[in-house]
Design a protein around this motif. Structure first.
Motif, PDB file in Angstrom:
ATOM      1  N   CYS A   3       2.483   1.618  -3.443  1.00 40.74           N
ATOM      2  CA  CYS A   3       1.685   1.941  -4.683  1.00 40.74           C
ATOM      3  C   CYS A   3       0.841   3.295  -4.163  1.00 40.74           C
ATOM      4  O   CYS A   3       0.263   3.627  -5.587  1.00 40.74           O
ATOM      5  CB  CYS A   3       0.756   0.753  -4.745  1.00 40.74           C
ATOM      6  SG  CYS A   3       1.338  -0.722  -5.163  1.00 40.74           S
ATOM      7  N   LEU A   4       0.821   3.720  -3.332  1.00 38.44           N
ATOM      8  CA  LEU A   4       0.129   5.260  -3.135  1.00 38.44           C
ATOM      9  C   LEU A   4       0.971   6.097  -2.951  1.00 38.44           C
ATOM     10  O   LEU A   4       0.406   7.457  -2.685  1.00 38.44           O
ATOM     11  CB  LEU A   4      -0.911   4.657  -2.150  1.00 38.44           C
ATOM     12  CG  LEU A   4      -1.898   3.692  -2.184  1.00 38.44           C
ATOM     13  CD1 LEU A   4      -3.082   3.722  -1.302  1.00 38.44           C
ATOM     14  CD2 LEU A   4      -2.680   4.091  -3.595  1.00 38.44           C
ATOM     15  N   ALA A  54      -7.905  -3.296  -6.442  1.00 42.81           N
ATOM     16  CA  ALA A  54      -8.294  -2.293  -5.492  1.00 42.81           C
ATOM     17  C   ALA A  54      -7.079  -1.186  -5.285  1.00 42.81           C
ATOM     18  O   ALA A  54      -7.346   0.046  -5.235  1.00 42.81           O
ATOM     19  CB  ALA A  54      -8.562  -2.773  -3.948  1.00 42.81           C
ATOM     20  N   ILE A  55      -5.825  -1.546  -5.362  1.00 38.42           N
ATOM     21  CA  ILE A  55      -4.841  -0.446  -5.131  1.00 38.42           C
ATOM     22  C   ILE A  55      -4.978   0.142  -6.671  1.00 38.42           C
ATOM     23  O   ILE A  55      -4.332   1.485  -6.613  1.00 38.42           O
ATOM     24  CB  ILE A  55      -3.548  -1.328  -5.105  1.00 38.42           C
ATOM     25  CG1 ILE A  55      -3.145  -2.144  -3.793  1.00 38.42           C
ATOM     26  CG2 ILE A  55      -2.224  -0.678  -5.629  1.00 38.42           C
ATOM     27  CD1 ILE A  55      -2.969  -0.837  -2.893  1.00 38.42           C
ATOM     28  N   GLU A  56      -4.997  -0.377  -7.729  1.00 42.38           N
ATOM     29  CA  GLU A  56      -5.228   0.436  -8.966  1.00 42.38           C
ATOM     30  C   GLU A  56      -6.401   1.598  -8.797  1.00 42.38           C
ATOM     31  O   GLU A  56      -6.136   2.533  -9.188  1.00 42.38           O
ATOM     32  CB  GLU A  56      -5.298  -0.545 -10.043  1.00 42.38           C
ATOM     33  CG  GLU A  56      -4.157  -1.346 -10.554  1.00 42.38           C
ATOM     34  CD  GLU A  56      -3.077  -0.789 -10.668  1.00 42.38           C
ATOM     35  OE1 GLU A  56      -2.757   0.536 -11.279  1.00 42.38           O
ATOM     36  OE2 GLU A  56      -1.911  -1.108 -10.082  1.00 42.38           O
ATOM     37  N   PHE A  57      -7.316   1.022  -8.226  1.00 39.86           N
ATOM     38  CA  PHE A  57      -8.480   2.120  -8.198  1.00 39.86           C
ATOM     39  C   PHE A  57      -8.057   3.218  -7.146  1.00 39.86           C
ATOM     40  O   PHE A  57      -8.280   4.351  -7.319  1.00 39.86           O
ATOM     41  CB  PHE A  57      -9.885   1.650  -7.684  1.00 39.86           C
ATOM     42  CG  PHE A  57     -10.592   0.818  -8.564  1.00 39.86           C
ATOM     43  CD1 PHE A  57     -10.997   1.713  -9.762  1.00 39.86           C
ATOM     44  CD2 PHE A  57     -10.660  -0.364  -9.057  1.00 39.86           C
ATOM     45  CE1 PHE A  57     -12.096   1.290 -10.680  1.00 39.86           C
ATOM     46  CE2 PHE A  57     -11.513  -1.130  -9.906  1.00 39.86           C
ATOM     47  CZ  PHE A  57     -12.106  -0.036 -10.858  1.00 39.86           C
ATOM     48  N   GLY A  58      -7.007   2.766  -6.238  1.00 41.51           N
ATOM     49  CA  GLY A  58      -6.883   3.739  -4.883  1.00 41.51           C
ATOM     50  C   GLY A  58      -5.916   4.787  -5.812  1.00 41.51           C
ATOM     51  O   GLY A  58      -5.885   5.978  -5.393  1.00 41.51           O
ATOM     52  N   GLN A  59      -5.028   4.152  -6.594  1.00 39.77           N
ATOM     53  CA  GLN A  59      -4.080   5.180  -7.383  1.00 39.77           C
ATOM     54  C   GLN A  59      -4.794   6.122  -8.298  1.00 39.77           C
ATOM     55  O   GLN A  59      -4.575   7.316  -8.239  1.00 39.77           O
ATOM     56  CB  GLN A  59      -3.022   4.223  -8.270  1.00 39.77           C
ATOM     57  CG  GLN A  59      -2.007   3.666  -7.473  1.00 39.77           C
ATOM     58  CD  GLN A  59      -1.086   2.808  -8.352  1.00 39.77           C
ATOM     59  OE1 GLN A  59      -1.425   2.538  -9.714  1.00 39.77           O
ATOM     60  NE2 GLN A  59       0.108   2.280  -7.910  1.00 39.77           N
ATOM     61  N   LYS A  60      -5.814   5.607  -8.743  1.00 40.47           N
ATOM     62  CA  LYS A  60      -6.765   6.367  -9.773  1.00 40.47           C
ATOM     63  C   LYS A  60      -7.378   7.538  -8.844  1.00 40.47           C
ATOM     64  O   LYS A  60      -7.335   8.790  -9.441  1.00 40.47           O
ATOM     65  CB  LYS A  60      -7.673   5.502 -10.555  1.00 40.47           C
ATOM     66  CG  LYS A  60      -8.595   6.497 -11.190  1.00 40.47           C
ATOM     67  CD  LYS A  60      -9.579   5.700 -12.066  1.00 40.47           C
ATOM     68  CE  LYS A  60     -10.379   6.585 -12.911  1.00 40.47           C
ATOM     69  NZ  LYS A  60     -11.454   5.460 -13.848  1.00 40.47           N
ATOM     70  N   ILE A  61      -7.770   7.416  -7.893  1.00 40.88           N
ATOM     71  CA  ILE A  61      -8.881   8.274  -6.957  1.00 40.88           C
ATOM     72  C   ILE A  61      -8.092   9.094  -6.097  1.00 40.88           C
ATOM     73  O   ILE A  61      -8.182  10.341  -6.060  1.00 40.88           O
ATOM     74  CB  ILE A  61      -9.542   7.244  -6.092  1.00 40.88           C
ATOM     75  CG1 ILE A  61     -10.797   6.530  -6.850  1.00 40.88           C
ATOM     76  CG2 ILE A  61     -10.347   8.401  -5.074  1.00 40.88           C
ATOM     77  CD1 ILE A  61     -11.489   5.688  -5.962  1.00 40.88           C
ATOM     78  N   TRP A  62      -6.951   8.670  -5.415  1.00 42.41           N
ATOM     79  CA  TRP A  62      -6.022   9.349  -4.398  1.00 42.41           C
ATOM     80  C   TRP A  62      -4.841   9.804  -4.904  1.00 42.41           C
ATOM     81  O   TRP A  62      -4.420  10.615  -4.032  1.00 42.41           O
ATOM     82  CB  TRP A  62      -6.139   8.681  -3.060  1.00 42.41           C
ATOM     83  CG  TRP A  62      -7.114   8.221  -2.314  1.00 42.41           C
ATOM     84  CD1 TRP A  62      -8.220   9.256  -1.992  1.00 42.41           C
ATOM     85  CD2 TRP A  62      -7.873   7.042  -2.070  1.00 42.41           C
ATOM     86  NE1 TRP A  62      -9.168   8.624  -1.314  1.00 42.41           N
ATOM     87  CE2 TRP A  62      -8.898   7.292  -1.270  1.00 42.41           C
ATOM     88  CE3 TRP A  62      -7.325   5.853  -2.236  1.00 42.41           C
ATOM     89  CZ2 TRP A  62      -9.842   6.034  -0.757  1.00 42.41           C
ATOM     90  CZ3 TRP A  62      -7.977   4.771  -1.701  1.00 42.41           C
ATOM     91  CH2 TRP A  62      -9.353   4.856  -0.971  1.00 42.41           C
ATOM     92  N   VAL A  82       0.815  -1.216   0.001  1.00 44.73           N
ATOM     93  CA  VAL A  82       0.189  -0.039   0.166  1.00 44.73           C
ATOM     94  C   VAL A  82       0.912   1.186   0.042  1.00 44.73           C
ATOM     95  O   VAL A  82       0.749   2.102  -0.806  1.00 44.73           O
ATOM     96  CB  VAL A  82      -1.045   0.120   1.283  1.00 44.73           C
ATOM     97  CG1 VAL A  82      -1.539   1.350   1.373  1.00 44.73           C
ATOM     98  CG2 VAL A  82      -1.972  -1.095   1.175  1.00 44.73           C
TER      99      VAL A  82
END
Length: 127
Positions: free
Chosen positions: A28-29, A80-88, A25
């Motif tokens: 990736c973030l 979910a990590i990929e969506f997290g990268q897109k969102i945050w 996490v």
């Protein structure tokens, strides 16, 4: 009768799986990749190894019958990590190939962990 689910070894393995998840996490973030690029498509190998390691540690931490659940959790986490990268993280983007590499790492490492868990008896010795 000893508790077969909760013992010191299983707690240590669970802590190790949580630490691996935390590193994934964190890495990736971040706004940029913390690992320097040495060759093209290196990030795919990073995802394959990272999520494979998480699937293996999680499968080893859970009771043997839940090893498949560890693979499913890890595969969902890769997406979910990929969506997290897109969102945050505005400097990073969703990548289907990164998600696919994470899912492949989870499946391969999970299959290897399941085979190892099947080969190793309840006493921890090879059958």
């Amino acid at each position: 009768m000893p508790n077969m689910f909760l013992n010191a070894s299983r707690v240590f393995n669970a802590a190790l799986a949580i630490a691996v998840a935390g590193l994934i996490v964190w890495g990736c973030l971040l706004p940029h990749n913390p690992i320097p690029n040495m060759f093209p498509k290196q990030d795919k190998i990073e995802h394959l190894v990272a999520f494979g390691l998480f699937a293996a540690t999680l499968a080893y931490a859970l009771p043997r019958r839940f090893a498949f659940v560890a693979v499913a959790i890890t595969a969902a986490g890769a997406v979910a990590i990929e969506f997290g990268q897109k969102i945050w993280v505005p400097t990073r983007e969703f990548s289907y190939t990164d998600a696919a590499a994470g899912i492949m790492g989870a499946i391969v490492a999970g299959a290897l962990a399941m085979a190892l868990l099947r080969a190793v008896g309840d006493d921890g010795l090879l059958a």
